[in-house]
Design an enzyme around this catalytic site. Structure first.
Site: not given
Length: 218
Positions: A46-48, A128, A88
């Site tokens: 997950s990009e967070n 993202g 990330s």
């Protein structure tokens, strides 16, 4: 019959390969975390800043601090790692994501995707998405085949602002699974009970049908 959101996610998960690093976008893609096939191990990113995202939590498992990029509560699988969004995105931009699963407003027969903005409507930002379509090795789009007015979302050319150019490999809609190659949509599978003719009628871009098209298996 058109597939439900959960069925689209189930079919997407069948595309996962053992050992893959996979980013799941907001919406239908995140549901795929619940349907990773038995017998394979994947690392969902997950990009967070979470690598090793697990299925959605039960009531007993909910941790308000464990969230995905869509601010939904999630679980962490064995071996998960939590880090900053800067790290990330370094992972994404460095080409370390094998598969990205994204939603979209439109895709076209050239592999272009429009997924972040409809002019005149409130836009929170691209997030993202641009990094993901540029950095991942294999990009799968999940979406409905047509919008709520019945207009095709699979076009000869996107009309909305683009997220990425010539980057989409495969599309799984509520009606079909298609592959983009040679500037055309190639029909690979159809949803149970959906006819090839219906898919043709709802595909505005160039559609190639080679022989009998099998129904999806779940």
């Amino acid at each position: 019959m058109a597939l439900s959101r959960e069925q689209i996610a189930m079919r997407v998960a069948q595309e996962f390969k053992d050992g893959s690093y996979i980013n799941l976008g907001i919406g239908i893609p995140t549901l795929a975390a619940n349907y990773v096939p038995d017998g394979i191990t994947v690392m969902l990113q997950s990009e967070n800043g979470l690598l090793g995202m697990g299925p959605y939590p039960t009531e007993e498992q909910i941790d308000a601090d464990m969230i995905n990029a869509g601010k939904e509560t999630v679980t962490a699988s064995t071996g998960a790692s939590i880090f900053s969004s800067a790290e990330s995105f370094a992972m994404i931009r460095g080409g370390h994501v094998d598969i990205t699963v994204l939603g979209a407003f439109e895709v076209d027969q050239n592999g272009n995707i429009a997924s972040w903005m409809i002019p005149g409507k409130l836009v929170k930002g691209m997030g993202g998405a641009m990094d993901l379509v540029a950095g991942a090795k294999n990009i799968i789009v999940t979406m409905t085949h047509a919008d709520k007015h019945g207009n095709s979302k699979l076009l000869d050319q996107c009309t909305l602002p683009l997220t990425g150019v010539n980057c989409i490999n495969r599309i799984i809609t509520d009606l079909a699974m298609l592959e983009i190659r040679d500037n055309a949509f190639h029909l690979l599978e159809r949803a149970p009970g959906v006819t090839v003719e219906e898919i043709k009628q709802k595909t505005a871009g160039k559609l190639v049908v080679d022989g009998d098209v099998p129904e999806m298996q779940f």
